[in-house]
Write a protein that holds these residues in place. Structure first.
Motif, PDB file in Angstrom:
ATOM      1  N   GLU A   1      43.946  49.426  88.040  1.00  0.00           N
ATOM      2  CA  GLU A   1      44.346  50.732  88.596  1.00  0.00           C
ATOM      3  C   GLU A   1      45.360  50.461  87.732  1.00  0.00           C
ATOM      4  O   GLU A   1      46.725  49.481  87.447  1.00  0.00           O
ATOM      5  CB  GLU A   1      45.143  50.676  89.838  1.00  0.00           C
ATOM      6  CG  GLU A   1      45.911  51.773  90.528  1.00  0.00           C
ATOM      7  CD  GLU A   1      45.361  51.859  92.200  1.00  0.00           C
ATOM      8  OE1 GLU A   1      46.172  52.410  93.039  1.00  0.00           O
ATOM      9  OE2 GLU A   1      45.782  50.497  92.331  1.00  0.00           O
TER      10      GLU A   1
ATOM     11  N   HIS B   1      49.837  48.824  87.892  1.00  0.00           N
ATOM     12  CA  HIS B   1      48.919  47.771  89.039  1.00  0.00           C
ATOM     13  C   HIS B   1      48.762  46.371  88.345  1.00  0.00           C
ATOM     14  O   HIS B   1      48.133  46.413  87.974  1.00  0.00           O
ATOM     15  CB  HIS B   1      48.315  48.470  90.516  1.00  0.00           C
ATOM     16  CG  HIS B   1      47.755  47.748  91.501  1.00  0.00           C
ATOM     17  ND1 HIS B   1      48.142  46.175  91.789  1.00  0.00           N
ATOM     18  CD2 HIS B   1      48.516  47.405  92.316  1.00  0.00           C
ATOM     19  CE1 HIS B   1      47.591  45.582  92.865  1.00  0.00           C
ATOM     20  NE2 HIS B   1      48.315  46.410  92.996  1.00  0.00           N
TER      21      HIS B   1
ATOM     22  N   TYR C   1      47.357  43.113  88.151  1.00  0.00           N
ATOM     23  CA  TYR C   1      46.574  41.825  89.527  1.00  0.00           C
ATOM     24  C   TYR C   1      46.712  40.205  88.517  1.00  0.00           C
ATOM     25  O   TYR C   1      46.869  40.335  87.746  1.00  0.00           O
ATOM     26  CB  TYR C   1      45.133  42.296  89.423  1.00  0.00           C
ATOM     27  CG  TYR C   1      44.964  43.579  89.889  1.00  0.00           C
ATOM     28  CD1 TYR C   1      44.493  43.952  91.042  1.00  0.00           C
ATOM     29  CD2 TYR C   1      44.606  45.097  88.703  1.00  0.00           C
ATOM     30  CE1 TYR C   1      44.129  45.078  91.766  1.00  0.00           C
ATOM     31  CE2 TYR C   1      44.738  46.010  89.715  1.00  0.00           C
ATOM     32  CZ  TYR C   1      44.146  46.357  90.814  1.00  0.00           C
ATOM     33  OH  TYR C   1      43.974  48.085  91.389  1.00  0.00           O
TER      34      TYR C   1
ATOM     35  N   PRO D   1      40.504  43.922  91.361  1.00  0.00           N
ATOM     36  CA  PRO D   1      40.840  45.569  91.100  1.00  0.00           C
ATOM     37  C   PRO D   1      38.975  45.790  91.772  1.00  0.00           C
ATOM     38  O   PRO D   1      39.473  46.180  92.549  1.00  0.00           O
ATOM     39  CB  PRO D   1      41.141  46.116  89.746  1.00  0.00           C
ATOM     40  CG  PRO D   1      41.140  44.123  89.051  1.00  0.00           C
ATOM     41  CD  PRO D   1      40.706  43.531  89.886  1.00  0.00           C
TER      42      PRO D   1
ATOM     43  N   ASP E   1      39.248  45.476  95.670  1.00  0.00           N
ATOM     44  CA  ASP E   1      39.759  46.758  96.477  1.00  0.00           C
ATOM     45  C   ASP E   1      39.179  47.108  95.674  1.00  0.00           C
ATOM     46  O   ASP E   1      38.617  48.818  97.181  1.00  0.00           O
ATOM     47  CB  ASP E   1      40.787  46.740  94.933  1.00  0.00           C
ATOM     48  CG  ASP E   1      42.649  46.074  94.968  1.00  0.00           C
ATOM     49  OD1 ASP E   1      42.045  45.638  96.110  1.00  0.00           O
ATOM     50  OD2 ASP E   1      43.075  45.929  94.160  1.00  0.00           O
ATOM     51  N   PHE E   2      38.034  47.846  94.561  1.00  0.00           N
ATOM     52  CA  PHE E   2      37.038  49.190  95.086  1.00  0.00           C
ATOM     53  C   PHE E   2      36.305  49.446  95.823  1.00  0.00           C
ATOM     54  O   PHE E   2      35.923  50.493  96.450  1.00  0.00           O
ATOM     55  CB  PHE E   2      36.303  49.016  93.576  1.00  0.00           C
ATOM     56  CG  PHE E   2      35.444  50.175  93.836  1.00  0.00           C
ATOM     57  CD1 PHE E   2      36.065  51.532  93.594  1.00  0.00           C
ATOM     58  CD2 PHE E   2      34.308  49.518  93.526  1.00  0.00           C
ATOM     59  CE1 PHE E   2      34.604  52.528  93.360  1.00  0.00           C
ATOM     60  CE2 PHE E   2      32.799  50.145  93.618  1.00  0.00           C
ATOM     61  CZ  PHE E   2      33.192  52.164  93.252  1.00  0.00           C
TER      62      PHE E   2
END
Length: 74
Positions: A11, A14, A16, A22, A25-26
């Motif tokens: 993102e 952002h 990580y 990520p 998150d997805f």
């Protein structure tokens, strides 16, 4: 262009601390998108999502490679 099968989710803006974050998150967003849908509605959502992402990729050779790899693991 060839199919990238290495972790590649991010993102912009952002940071990580773990490579898989990520992707987590997805996955959470994907599950939330399906929440409350019937099986038929979830299947239709998946079909629409696949077509939207395929259109975004746009490279038929990459899409064929992705289909082949997905089929091999089925």
């Amino acid at each position: 262009m060839s199919l990238n099968i290495q972790p590649n989710l991010a993102e912009p803006g952002h940071r990580y601390f773990r490579e898989f974050s990520p992707g987590d998150d997805f996955y959470e967003a994907l599950i939330d998108t399906h929440r409350g849908l019937s099986d038929a509605e979830s299947e239709a959502l998946n079909a629409r999502l696949i077509l939207l992402l395929a259109n975004h990729i746009g490279d038929i050779a990459v899409l064929r490679e992705a289909l082949r790899l997905a089929r091999e693991s089925a």
